[in-house]
Write a protein that holds these residues in place. Structure first.
Motif, PDB file in Angstrom:
ATOM      1  N   LYS B  42      36.749  50.590  52.753  1.00  0.00           N
ATOM      2  CA  LYS B  42      36.189  49.260  53.014  1.00  0.00           C
ATOM      3  C   LYS B  42      35.571  48.652  51.749  1.00  0.00           C
ATOM      4  CE  LYS B  42      33.334  50.939  56.113  1.00  0.00           C
ATOM      5  NZ  LYS B  42      33.634  52.383  55.999  1.00  0.00           N
ATOM      6  N   SER B  43      34.746  49.449  51.087  1.00  0.00           N
ATOM      7  CA  SER B  43      34.110  48.915  49.877  1.00  0.00           C
ATOM      8  C   SER B  43      35.153  48.594  48.814  1.00  0.00           C
ATOM      9  CB  SER B  43      33.105  49.925  49.303  1.00  0.00           C
ATOM     10  OG  SER B  43      32.105  50.189  50.249  1.00  0.00           O
ATOM     11  N   THR B  44      36.192  49.408  48.753  1.00  0.00           N
ATOM     12  CA  THR B  44      37.249  49.173  47.769  1.00  0.00           C
ATOM     13  C   THR B  44      37.923  47.824  48.022  1.00  0.00           C
ATOM     14  OG1 THR B  44      37.572  51.553  47.713  1.00  0.00           O
ATOM     15  CG2 THR B  44      39.278  50.218  46.700  1.00  0.00           C
ATOM     16  N   ILE B  45      38.135  47.475  49.294  1.00  0.00           N
ATOM     17  CA  ILE B  45      38.732  46.169  49.605  1.00  0.00           C
ATOM     18  C   ILE B  45      37.856  45.036  49.067  1.00  0.00           C
ATOM     19  CG2 ILE B  45      39.202  44.554  51.505  1.00  0.00           C
ATOM     20  CD1 ILE B  45      40.579  46.660  52.988  1.00  0.00           C
ATOM     21  N   LEU B  46      36.549  45.157  49.291  1.00  0.00           N
ATOM     22  CA  LEU B  46      35.665  44.092  48.816  1.00  0.00           C
ATOM     23  C   LEU B  46      35.690  43.984  47.291  1.00  0.00           C
ATOM     24  CD1 LEU B  46      32.513  44.221  51.125  1.00  0.00           C
ATOM     25  CD2 LEU B  46      34.718  43.119  51.475  1.00  0.00           C
ATOM     26  N   LYS B  47      35.684  45.139  46.625  1.00  0.00           N
ATOM     27  CA  LYS B  47      35.702  45.106  45.153  1.00  0.00           C
ATOM     28  C   LYS B  47      36.998  44.503  44.622  1.00  0.00           C
ATOM     29  CE  LYS B  47      32.509  48.826  44.036  1.00  0.00           C
ATOM     30  NZ  LYS B  47      32.363  50.127  43.364  1.00  0.00           N
ATOM     31  N   LEU B  48      38.080  44.701  45.361  1.00  0.00           N
ATOM     32  CA  LEU B  48      39.347  44.086  44.950  1.00  0.00           C
ATOM     33  C   LEU B  48      39.270  42.575  45.122  1.00  0.00           C
ATOM     34  CD1 LEU B  48      41.819  46.641  46.542  1.00  0.00           C
ATOM     35  CD2 LEU B  48      41.749  46.064  44.120  1.00  0.00           C
ATOM     36  N   CYS B  49      38.646  42.153  46.238  1.00  0.00           N
ATOM     37  CA  CYS B  49      38.568  40.717  46.523  1.00  0.00           C
ATOM     38  C   CYS B  49      37.752  39.961  45.484  1.00  0.00           C
ATOM     39  CB  CYS B  49      37.957  40.473  47.903  1.00  0.00           C
ATOM     40  SG  CYS B  49      39.065  40.945  49.235  1.00  0.00           S
ATOM     41  N   CYS B  50      36.709  40.610  44.923  1.00  0.00           N
ATOM     42  CA  CYS B  50      35.910  39.879  43.928  1.00  0.00           C
ATOM     43  C   CYS B  50      36.359  40.248  42.524  1.00  0.00           C
ATOM     44  CB  CYS B  50      34.424  40.120  44.119  1.00  0.00           C
ATOM     45  SG  CYS B  50      33.936  41.781  43.755  1.00  0.00           S
ATOM     46  N   HIS B  51      37.474  40.949  42.431  1.00  0.00           N
ATOM     47  CA  HIS B  51      38.108  41.210  41.136  1.00  0.00           C
ATOM     48  C   HIS B  51      37.296  42.121  40.229  1.00  0.00           C
ATOM     49  CE1 HIS B  51      41.592  40.474  38.824  1.00  0.00           C
ATOM     50  NE2 HIS B  51      41.001  39.853  37.832  1.00  0.00           N
ATOM     51  N   LEU B  52      36.500  43.020  40.858  1.00  0.00           N
ATOM     52  CA  LEU B  52      35.871  44.068  40.060  1.00  0.00           C
ATOM     53  C   LEU B  52      36.879  45.188  39.843  1.00  0.00           C
ATOM     54  CD1 LEU B  52      32.239  44.444  41.478  1.00  0.00           C
ATOM     55  CD2 LEU B  52      32.915  43.617  39.224  1.00  0.00           C
ATOM     56  N   LEU B  53      37.896  45.201  40.700  1.00  0.00           N
ATOM     57  CA  LEU B  53      39.025  46.123  40.553  1.00  0.00           C
ATOM     58  C   LEU B  53      40.295  45.299  40.684  1.00  0.00           C
ATOM     59  CD1 LEU B  53      38.030  48.993  43.056  1.00  0.00           C
ATOM     60  CD2 LEU B  53      37.809  49.050  40.574  1.00  0.00           C
ATOM     61  N   SER B  54      41.380  45.808  40.113  1.00  0.00           N
ATOM     62  CA  SER B  54      42.666  45.142  40.289  1.00  0.00           C
ATOM     63  C   SER B  54      43.583  46.054  41.081  1.00  0.00           C
ATOM     64  CB  SER B  54      43.299  44.844  38.933  1.00  0.00           C
ATOM     65  OG  SER B  54      42.650  43.752  38.339  1.00  0.00           O
ATOM     66  N   PRO B  55      44.400  45.473  41.973  1.00  0.00           N
ATOM     67  CA  PRO B  55      45.317  46.297  42.759  1.00  0.00           C
ATOM     68  C   PRO B  55      46.291  47.021  41.827  1.00  0.00           C
ATOM     69  CG  PRO B  55      45.417  43.994  43.469  1.00  0.00           C
ATOM     70  CD  PRO B  55      44.556  44.045  42.252  1.00  0.00           C
ATOM     71  N   THR B  56      46.685  48.236  42.228  1.00  0.00           N
ATOM     72  CA  THR B  56      47.715  48.900  41.433  1.00  0.00           C
ATOM     73  C   THR B  56      49.094  48.428  41.885  1.00  0.00           C
ATOM     74  OG1 THR B  56      47.271  50.789  42.866  1.00  0.00           O
ATOM     75  CG2 THR B  56      46.533  50.953  40.596  1.00  0.00           C
ATOM     76  N   LEU B  61      45.787  36.596  46.562  1.00  0.00           N
ATOM     77  CA  LEU B  61      45.832  35.175  46.265  1.00  0.00           C
ATOM     78  C   LEU B  61      44.530  34.512  46.704  1.00  0.00           C
ATOM     79  CD1 LEU B  61      49.397  34.359  47.709  1.00  0.00           C
ATOM     80  CD2 LEU B  61      48.800  35.147  45.408  1.00  0.00           C
ATOM     81  N   PHE B  62      44.025  33.632  45.860  1.00  0.00           N
ATOM     82  CA  PHE B  62      42.883  32.802  46.233  1.00  0.00           C
ATOM     83  C   PHE B  62      43.373  31.365  46.159  1.00  0.00           C
ATOM     84  CE2 PHE B  62      38.817  30.662  44.747  1.00  0.00           C
ATOM     85  CZ  PHE B  62      38.237  30.656  46.009  1.00  0.00           C
ATOM     86  N   LYS B  63      43.299  30.660  47.282  1.00  0.00           N
ATOM     87  CA  LYS B  63      43.832  29.304  47.383  1.00  0.00           C
ATOM     88  C   LYS B  63      45.297  29.245  46.930  1.00  0.00           C
ATOM     89  CE  LYS B  63      39.474  27.081  47.434  1.00  0.00           C
ATOM     90  NZ  LYS B  63      38.577  26.021  47.007  1.00  0.00           N
ATOM     91  N   GLY B  64      46.061  30.271  47.294  1.00  0.00           N
ATOM     92  CA  GLY B  64      47.488  30.272  47.005  1.00  0.00           C
ATOM     93  C   GLY B  64      47.868  30.706  45.604  1.00  0.00           C
ATOM     94  N   LYS B  65      46.864  30.953  44.757  1.00  0.00           N
ATOM     95  CA  LYS B  65      47.164  31.328  43.372  1.00  0.00           C
ATOM     96  C   LYS B  65      46.686  32.758  43.138  1.00  0.00           C
ATOM     97  CE  LYS B  65      45.357  29.224  39.628  1.00  0.00           C
ATOM     98  NZ  LYS B  65      44.801  28.105  38.856  1.00  0.00           N
ATOM     99  N   ASP B  66      47.486  33.539  42.438  1.00  0.00           N
ATOM    100  CA  ASP B  66      47.109  34.922  42.123  1.00  0.00           C
ATOM    101  C   ASP B  66      45.745  34.937  41.434  1.00  0.00           C
ATOM    102  OD1 ASP B  66      46.886  37.554  41.176  1.00  0.00           O
ATOM    103  OD2 ASP B  66      49.070  37.733  41.005  1.00  0.00           O
ATOM    104  N   ILE B  67      44.868  35.831  41.871  1.00  0.00           N
ATOM    105  CA  ILE B  67      43.520  35.807  41.275  1.00  0.00           C
ATOM    106  C   ILE B  67      43.532  36.219  39.806  1.00  0.00           C
ATOM    107  CG2 ILE B  67      42.217  36.057  43.414  1.00  0.00           C
ATOM    108  CD1 ILE B  67      41.742  38.934  42.820  1.00  0.00           C
TER     109      ILE B  67
END
Ligand SMILES: Nc1ncnc2c1ncn2[C@@H]1O[C@H](COP(=O)(O)OP(=O)(O)OP(=O)(O)O)[C@@H](O)[C@H]1O
Ligand SMILES: [Mg+2]
Lengths: 253, 218
Positions: B42-56, B61-67
């Motif tokens: 769960k925490s990992t999902i949040l960290k990905l959403c705020c871009h403290l981590l990047s998906p491997t 997408l934020f507003k349709g654009k890759d973060i």
């Protein structure tokens, strides 16, 4: 000059009996240090004699290009050693080289400009050596501190990043602490100069017959240059190195 | 178009695969609860959403654009994350509130700070307290206020009431709900089944790095 200016080989041989005292001590007290003492004395003799002849040769070379080349080799060596303390720092060797070179160049330039020294190998090489090795020790301390802090204070850095801070404000506390750690030994030793011990260089000058007043002038110069070099080198290295703990997307690695 | 969208996002660290092909859509104004056993990611999902981590793998997408195309600092100010263990830095509580202003080159807005303190049932005098002297629940609410000083578009909350008593938990829940009513999108990780259903419109449950169920509540 005083009668104390030269030391004959025979007096040196008699002085070497002092080593025997240390050996006897170790033997009777079962300290187990005999072998190591003999090895270290042996190494000291061989290394110093070699260095003596090398310096004799170097000081004879009047070409400034040669002196400069030697300074660069010394800087490279120091950079290589300092980098061992921060193996997780990317491009550590380059960063260390730049930092030590910056400290050395600025400090030497000011000393040269002031007229305190001249660009002669017998002045530049020993002084450069002192400055460079001091910077090396400082960088080693900086790197250790940077590495442990970026591990221990991960939460603090990520919290600040999450608030929208850039990597510098997110790690400025770590940077300050690391620079401080690099500089403290030099500052501390400056504080106790002449109280706890007479610095080796000054003792050497006095033994060689230079008046204490003159020796102190040199010591002061050395103290000033140590302070400036450690400050410049620590600052440069930390500011270049902290970035390597982050990736392009400003994420802590 | 979703406000925030994860497309087949996987996240792997050196040791193991933590998230596997997570896809989820967050619409503007959503109040999403995210539940799941400890270690489910769960925490990992949040960290990905705020871009403290990047998906491997996969993308977000934020507003349709890759973060990846956003400036990370700007993005984290718009998608704010309040971490699971509140970490207060500096010496006093005030240092924590002035930091968000400092990084925006602004002076601290004490009126705004006082309003938020009182909304979260904290005395205004707490500003001068040293951070070491605070209780767990005080720290948690201060960390939350710190995240809210500049209204983010999306608020990512990671068990922000874990150290609070019943009364304060309810207070925080109501405040968050009010923010949601005024247009803020909420993604809230919680361990409490009761809390997860209280105000949310979508309930997601996670298990071993995968989305197990998705339930529409309202
Ligand atoms: N920095 C890290 N290094 C190594 N493993 C990590 C790291 N962060 C998370 N993990 C691992 O990833 C998995 C998911 O962690 P995460 O923190 O996302 O779980 P969680 O669902 O938030 O759990 P909890 O409810 O206990 O907070 C766990 O198995 C954890 O051990
Ligand atoms: Mg968690």
């Amino acid at each position: 000059m005083n009668p104390g200016t030269t030391i004959s080989i025979s007096s040196l041989l008699i002085a070497s009996s002092l080593v025997a005292i240390s050996l006897l001590f170790s033997y009777y007290q079962k300290l187990g240090l005999e072998k190591e003492t003999i090895i270290s004395v042996g190494r000291a003799i061989i290394q110093l004699v070699l260095v003596g002849y090398i310096l004799e040769y170097i000081f004879g070379q009047k070409n400034p290009v040669f002196t400069t080349g030697l300074l660069m080799i010394m800087t490279f060596n120091a950079a290589y050693n300092a980098t061992k303390r921060g193996q997780n720092i990317k491009r550590g060797l380059l960063i260390s080289f730049v930092a030590i070179a910056a400290g050395t160049i600025i400090t030497l330039s000011i000393l040269l400009f002031s007229g305190a020294i001249h660009y002669e190998p017998f002045q530049i090489i020993p002084i450069g050596g002192m400055i460079i090795s001091n910077a090396m020790v400082a960088l080693g301390l900086c790197y250790r501190r940077l590495s442990t802090d970026f591990m221990d204070k991960r939460e603090e850095v990520e919290t600040k990043l999450a608030l929208g801070a850039d990597i510098l404000p997110a790690s400025i506390e770590i940077l300050k602490d690391s620079i401080r750690t690099g500089m403290l030994p030099t500052i501390d030793s400056a504080k106790t100069l002449g109280i706890v011990a007479l610095p080796g260089m000054m003792t050497g000058l006095i033994l060689a017959g230079v008046s204490p007043i003159m020796a102190i002038r040199y010591q002061l110069m050395v103290t000033f240059m140590m302070l400036s070099t450690t400050a410049i080198a620590s600052f440069t290295a930390c500011f270049l190195a902290y970035r390597t703990f982050f990736n392009q997307r400003k994420q802590l690695i | 178009m979703s406000l925030l969208e994860m497309q087949k996002v996987s996240y792997q660290n050196e040791k193991k695969l933590i998230l596997q092909e997570i896809s989820l859509k967050v619409a503007a104004g959503d109040f999403i609860s995210l539940v799941g056993p400890s270690g489910s990611g769960k925490s990992t999902i949040l960290k990905l959403c705020c871009h403290l981590l990047s998906p491997t793998q996969g993308k977000i997408l934020f507003k349709g654009k890759d973060i990846k195309q956003y400036n990370p600092l700007d993005l984290r100010r718009r998608i704010a994350y309040c971490a699971q263990t509140p970490y207060l830095f500096g010496e006093t509580v005030e240092d924590n509130f002035s930091f968000p202003y400092l990084i925006r080159k602004q002076k601290i807005d004490l009126a705004r700070v006082q309003t938020l303190l009182s909304r979260f049932n904290l005395d205004g005098k707490i500003l001068k307290n040293r951070v070491q002297s605070l209780s767990g629940g005080e720290k948690q609410r201060i960390a939350l206020i710190r995240t809210l000083l500049f209204k983010p578009e999306i608020l990512l909350l990671d068990e922000v009431t874990s150290a609070l008593d019943v009364a304060n938990t309810e207070l925080v829940e109501k405040e968050i709900y009010t923010l949601n009513q005024t247009g803020m999108t909420i993604l809230w990780v919680t361990h409490s089944p009761e809390q997860s259903r209280k105000y949310a419109n979508i309930l997601l449950s996670l298990e071993q790095g995968k989305i197990k169920t998705r339930e529409v509540l309202k």
